[in-house]
Scaffold this motif. Structure first.
Motif, PDB file in Angstrom:
ATOM      1  N   LEU A   1      42.059  38.887  29.009  1.00 22.84           N
ATOM      2  CA  LEU A   1      40.783  39.054  28.304  1.00 22.84           C
ATOM      3  C   LEU A   1      39.601  39.109  29.261  1.00 22.84           C
ATOM      4  O   LEU A   1      38.605  39.775  28.980  1.00 22.84           O
ATOM      5  CB  LEU A   1      40.586  37.922  27.290  1.00 22.84           C
ATOM      6  N   SER A   2      39.692  38.431  30.396  1.00 22.97           N
ATOM      7  CA  SER A   2      38.603  38.447  31.376  1.00 22.97           C
ATOM      8  C   SER A   2      38.429  39.822  32.010  1.00 22.97           C
ATOM      9  O   SER A   2      37.321  40.222  32.345  1.00 22.97           O
ATOM     10  CB  SER A   2      38.858  37.419  32.478  1.00 22.97           C
TER      11      SER A   2
ATOM     12  N   LEU B   1      38.137  35.068  23.865  1.00 20.97           N
ATOM     13  CA  LEU B   1      37.886  34.729  25.266  1.00 20.97           C
ATOM     14  C   LEU B   1      37.314  33.323  25.390  1.00 20.97           C
ATOM     15  O   LEU B   1      37.757  32.528  26.225  1.00 20.97           O
ATOM     16  CB  LEU B   1      36.943  35.744  25.907  1.00 20.97           C
TER      17      LEU B   1
END
Length: 101
Positions: free
Chosen positions: A15-16, A29
């Protein structure tokens, strides 16, 4: 496409790297940032190491990594929720492993 279980640290890494454009992605996130207890590389390596040490299903290993239990009681609670029973020797092995992280 091969399916596999993904730990919270691995999810955080995925997700980053992605540009969170929806509220759902931003919420996801933020959630995994709050619950990630170890580095993604360590988590990925730990899955194979634990599976070599103890014969338990991958989904149980991933959940153990997500929760990073500190003692035998926590490990027993986690694995028993999946219907898995492990020996005292394996419990000690897992406690030692998680204490070394």
């Amino acid at each position: 496409m091969k399916k596999r279980y993904v730990s919270i640290p691995e999810t955080l890494e995925i997700l980053s790297r992605k540009d969170a454009s929806t509220e759902f992605e931003k919420d996801a996130l933020q959630y995994v940032e709050g619950f990630s207890k170890i580095d993604e590389k360590v988590a990925e390596k730990s899955v194979s190491e634990i599976r070599k040490l103890v014969d338990i299903p991958e989904k149980v290993v991933v959940k153990l990594i997500d929760l990073k239990p500190a003692n035998k009681e926590e490990i027993t609670t986690i694995v028993s929720s999946y219907g898995v029973i492990i020996s005292e020797k394996d419990l000690n092995t897992l406690v030692d492993y998680f204490n070394s992280l």
